[in-house]
Design a protein around this motif. Structure first.
Motif, PDB file in Angstrom:
ATOM      1  N   PRO A  47      91.396  64.890 120.222  1.00 39.16           N
ATOM      2  CA  PRO A  47      91.340  65.192 121.480  1.00 39.16           C
ATOM      3  C   PRO A  47      90.083  65.999 121.846  1.00 39.16           C
ATOM      4  N   TYR A  48      89.022  65.298 121.751  1.00 39.89           N
ATOM      5  CA  TYR A  48      87.439  66.104 121.781  1.00 39.89           C
ATOM      6  C   TYR A  48      86.846  65.324 122.951  1.00 39.89           C
ATOM      7  N   VAL A  49      86.143  66.147 123.577  1.00 41.12           N
ATOM      8  CA  VAL A  49      85.002  65.693 124.850  1.00 41.12           C
ATOM      9  C   VAL A  49      83.772  66.301 124.198  1.00 41.12           C
ATOM     10  N   THR A  50      82.822  65.333 123.987  1.00 40.36           N
ATOM     11  CA  THR A  50      81.517  65.913 123.475  1.00 40.36           C
ATOM     12  C   THR A  50      79.990  65.511 124.283  1.00 40.36           C
ATOM     13  N   GLN A 103      85.835  61.068 120.343  1.00 38.72           N
ATOM     14  CA  GLN A 103      84.904  60.540 119.231  1.00 38.72           C
ATOM     15  C   GLN A 103      84.070  61.626 118.907  1.00 38.72           C
ATOM     16  N   LEU A 104      83.694  61.711 117.540  1.00 40.30           N
ATOM     17  CA  LEU A 104      82.692  62.719 117.203  1.00 40.30           C
ATOM     18  C   LEU A 104      81.519  61.919 116.503  1.00 40.30           C
ATOM     19  N   ASN A 105      80.413  62.698 116.801  1.00 39.04           N
ATOM     20  CA  ASN A 105      79.142  61.976 116.103  1.00 39.04           C
ATOM     21  C   ASN A 105      78.876  62.474 114.669  1.00 39.04           C
ATOM     22  N   GLN A 106      79.201  61.500 113.792  1.00 40.43           N
ATOM     23  CA  GLN A 106      79.314  61.657 112.190  1.00 40.43           C
ATOM     24  C   GLN A 106      77.884  62.000 111.805  1.00 40.43           C
ATOM     25  N   ASP A 107      76.893  62.374 112.773  1.00 42.50           N
ATOM     26  CA  ASP A 107      75.534  62.599 112.282  1.00 42.50           C
ATOM     27  C   ASP A 107      75.786  64.200 111.907  1.00 42.50           C
ATOM     28  N   TYR A 108      76.591  64.999 112.257  1.00 41.99           N
ATOM     29  CA  TYR A 108      76.960  66.397 112.279  1.00 41.99           C
ATOM     30  C   TYR A 108      77.986  66.578 111.225  1.00 41.99           C
ATOM     31  N   ARG A 109      78.725  65.646 110.702  1.00 39.62           N
ATOM     32  CA  ARG A 109      79.589  65.722 109.618  1.00 39.62           C
ATOM     33  C   ARG A 109      79.387  66.988 108.621  1.00 39.62           C
ATOM     34  N   ASP A 110      78.286  66.897 108.152  1.00 41.26           N
ATOM     35  CA  ASP A 110      77.728  67.724 106.903  1.00 41.26           C
ATOM     36  C   ASP A 110      76.937  69.086 107.478  1.00 41.26           C
ATOM     37  N   SER A 111      77.025  69.082 108.797  1.00 38.75           N
ATOM     38  CA  SER A 111      76.355  70.239 109.230  1.00 38.75           C
ATOM     39  C   SER A 111      76.646  71.647 108.754  1.00 38.75           C
ATOM     40  N   ARG A 112      75.901  72.582 108.759  1.00 38.49           N
ATOM     41  CA  ARG A 112      76.240  73.963 108.334  1.00 38.49           C
ATOM     42  C   ARG A 112      75.607  74.986 109.489  1.00 38.49           C
ATOM     43  N   GLU A 113      75.185  74.137 110.581  1.00 37.19           N
ATOM     44  CA  GLU A 113      74.512  75.189 111.559  1.00 37.19           C
ATOM     45  C   GLU A 113      75.303  74.840 112.853  1.00 37.19           C
ATOM     46  N   TYR A 114      76.638  75.683 112.705  1.00 35.35           N
ATOM     47  CA  TYR A 114      77.253  75.519 113.918  1.00 35.35           C
ATOM     48  C   TYR A 114      78.345  76.577 113.985  1.00 35.35           C
ATOM     49  N   LEU A 115      78.841  76.693 115.236  1.00 33.28           N
ATOM     50  CA  LEU A 115      79.842  77.777 115.360  1.00 33.28           C
ATOM     51  C   LEU A 115      81.190  77.181 116.272  1.00 33.28           C
ATOM     52  N   PHE A 116      82.156  77.865 115.962  1.00 34.72           N
ATOM     53  CA  PHE A 116      83.610  77.675 116.607  1.00 34.72           C
ATOM     54  C   PHE A 116      83.620  78.826 117.634  1.00 34.72           C
ATOM     55  N   THR A 147      77.980  69.486 121.739  1.00 33.67           N
ATOM     56  CA  THR A 147      78.711  70.515 121.856  1.00 33.67           C
ATOM     57  C   THR A 147      79.874  69.639 122.021  1.00 33.67           C
ATOM     58  N   VAL A 148      81.299  70.410 121.460  1.00 32.23           N
ATOM     59  CA  VAL A 148      82.569  69.686 121.311  1.00 32.23           C
ATOM     60  C   VAL A 148      83.441  70.525 122.168  1.00 32.23           C
ATOM     61  N   TYR A 149      84.184  70.040 123.005  1.00 28.33           N
ATOM     62  CA  TYR A 149      85.395  70.715 123.457  1.00 28.33           C
ATOM     63  C   TYR A 149      86.652  70.071 123.074  1.00 28.33           C
ATOM     64  N   GLU A 150      87.519  70.984 122.192  1.00 31.04           N
ATOM     65  CA  GLU A 150      88.323  70.702 121.691  1.00 31.04           C
ATOM     66  C   GLU A 150      89.826  70.950 122.278  1.00 31.04           C
ATOM     67  N   TYR A 151      90.912  70.046 122.434  1.00 27.93           N
ATOM     68  CA  TYR A 151      92.149  70.288 123.056  1.00 27.93           C
ATOM     69  C   TYR A 151      92.957  70.060 121.800  1.00 27.93           C
ATOM     70  N   GLU A 152      94.217  70.441 122.229  1.00 25.66           N
ATOM     71  CA  GLU A 152      95.484  70.335 121.587  1.00 25.66           C
ATOM     72  C   GLU A 152      96.528  69.566 122.529  1.00 25.66           C
ATOM     73  N   ILE A 153      96.865  68.373 122.199  1.00 25.11           N
ATOM     74  CA  ILE A 153      97.845  67.373 122.868  1.00 25.11           C
ATOM     75  C   ILE A 153      99.266  67.872 122.507  1.00 25.11           C
ATOM     76  N   ILE A 154      99.983  68.235 123.623  1.00 31.60           N
ATOM     77  CA  ILE A 154     101.453  68.428 123.458  1.00 31.60           C
ATOM     78  C   ILE A 154     102.187  67.525 124.230  1.00 31.60           C
ATOM     79  N   SER A 155     103.124  66.611 123.561  1.00 32.87           N
ATOM     80  CA  SER A 155     103.808  65.363 124.039  1.00 32.87           C
ATOM     81  C   SER A 155     104.987  66.027 124.639  1.00 32.87           C
ATOM     82  N   PHE A 156     105.352  65.542 125.854  1.00 35.37           N
ATOM     83  CA  PHE A 156     106.657  65.655 126.480  1.00 35.37           C
ATOM     84  C   PHE A 156     107.282  64.165 126.902  1.00 35.37           C
TER      85      PHE A 156
END
Length: 409
Positions: free
Chosen positions: A199-202, A218-231, A363-372
């Motif tokens: 559930p991402y918008v990047t 989708q996520l850009n896999q070029d950043y898969r091993d990066s240590r230069e990030y913040l949540f 930049t990645v915006y992360e959601y949680e999806i809650i199903s009803f």
């Protein structure tokens, strides 16, 4: 028009972004080409994490209004799929930009690959309500590079923003029998275009090539091993009428050695927001006026602390003058280089920024999806920011492990 790439089966959607001229109106120069109606009319839309509605300049506009640099409008009369939701004129508040008078309709939004060679999976079409602008005026709108906006808010829950207050770019409750409903990202999940597991918008942009991408699911896999990030965990902004924007609590802000915000010295918390529809740093009038004054005089680094590393250290961003001093490419201030810090009345304790900073981050915006049952509800988790590969080291704090979003799929 650049192509839009679509992948089916819940693996996501990638949309090309184009860059218009940078204008000193506070709006992002980035937009995507999106089709509206049947047959599809191609307009320039911002995918806007700073608003909670969908709007388009339309054929309702009077000759003396709705002048904007994007220069296109949606002609609803020639769309066979268009229907009215509410023909009462509604006032939508664009905060410091002013107001927009709109009527509310519903139509099909189409993201279609341009090349026939990419048509094997078909196009992505979503039905949505939209505000049809019939009037807006002012320098900010005249310098707008796009024709409309598609909101990607942190939440669609009306109870989160129905209270009285000054909206930032927020929809206004409507009079009449029916109110508008906007669920763009949620619809991508419900149609199976975006998997609830991703559930991402990047956003990733490149100023030099004037091109970029916004990706859904989708996520850009070029950043898969990066240590230069913040949540940056999502925390609701303290003004309820704008709680739909993406915010996280701010620890400190300094210009050089001068501390302007410090978590331990403030009675109320400060918040930080990444707004893909904006360009400048904006927000708390006292803070922004002081930062503008200091940066215009001495060009020192702006230092922002927020979030935590996996070593429990404060996250740290260092923004040099080479990023916040921007050459204005078109409009009233064309040819000037101006420090991009601007006050916004009514948005106390907020530091918000768009493309001026986001152009140097992934930049990645992360959601949680809650199903009803067959329906879904989106809930914000937070924002992830990464230093761009081979770009300036805006994030100066480092992590011990790669970002978990790449390793939980």
């Amino acid at each position: 028009m650049k192509s839009v790439l679509m992948k089916s089966g819940g693996v996501g959607l990638s949309v090309s972004l184009n860059r218009g001229p940078y204008q000193n109106n506070g709006a992002s120069p980035w937009y995507a080409f999106v089709g509206v109606g049947t047959p599809a009319q191609t307009l320039k839309f911002s995918f806007d994490t700073g608003s909670n509605f969908i709007w388009a300049t339309s054929s309702l506009c009077h000759p003396e209004t709705c002048h904007h640099y994007g220069d296109q409008q949606f002609v609803y009369q020639i769309s066979s799929s268009f229907s009215w939701v509410n023909q009462h004129t509604t006032d939508v508040n664009f905060g410091p930009w002013g107001n927009m008078d709109v009527k509310t309709g519903n139509d099909v939004f189409t993201l279609t690959p341009e090349s026939l060679g990419r048509m094997e999976n078909g196009s992505v079409s979503l039905s949505s309500d939209l505000y049809l602008a019939e009037s807006y005026q002012g320098t900010q709108f005249r310098e707008l590079d796009w024709d409309g906006g598609i909101g990607i808010p942190s939440t669609n829950d009306r109870s989160d923003f129905s209270s009285l207050g000054q909206p930032y770019r927020g929809m206004t409750p409507q009079r009449g029998s029916e109110a508008a409903s906007f669920h763009f990202f949620q619809s991508l999940v419900e149609q199976g275009i975006v998997s609830a597991k991703r559930p991402y918008v990047t956003f990733l942009t490149d100023i030099d090539s004037e091109s970029g991408q916004v990706e859904f699911g989708q996520l850009n896999q070029d950043y898969r091993d990066s240590r230069e990030y913040l949540f940056l965990p999502w925390q609701s902004y303290s003004i309820p009428s704008v709680s739909y924007i993406w915010t996280s609590q701010l620890t400190s802000l300094s210009v050089g050695d001068k501390v302007l915000i410090h978590e331990g010295k403030s009675l109320t918390p400060y918040f930080f927001s990444l707004d893909s529809g904006s360009s400048q740093f904006k927000g708390d009038p006292k803070i922004m006026n002081e930062v503008f004054s200091l940066t215009s005089k001495n060009g020192q680094d702006v230092i922002i602390e927020l979030g935590k590393t996996d070593r429990n250290e404060n996250g740290r961003l260092v923004v040099p003058s080479s990023i916040y001093d921007v050459l204005i490419e078109h409009g009233e201030d064309r040819g000037k280089t101006i420090s991009q810090f601007s006050p916004l009345d009514g948005l106390d304790n907020l530091v918000l920024v768009g493309s001026v900073l986001m152009d140097y981050l992934y930049t990645v915006y992360e959601y949680e999806i809650i199903s009803f049952g067959s329906e879904s509800r989106i809930k914000p988790v937070g924002m992830w920011i990464f230093n761009k590969l081979n770009g300036p080291k805006i994030i100066t704090s480092t992590q011990g492990k790669p970002a978990k979003i790449f390793h939980i799929l």
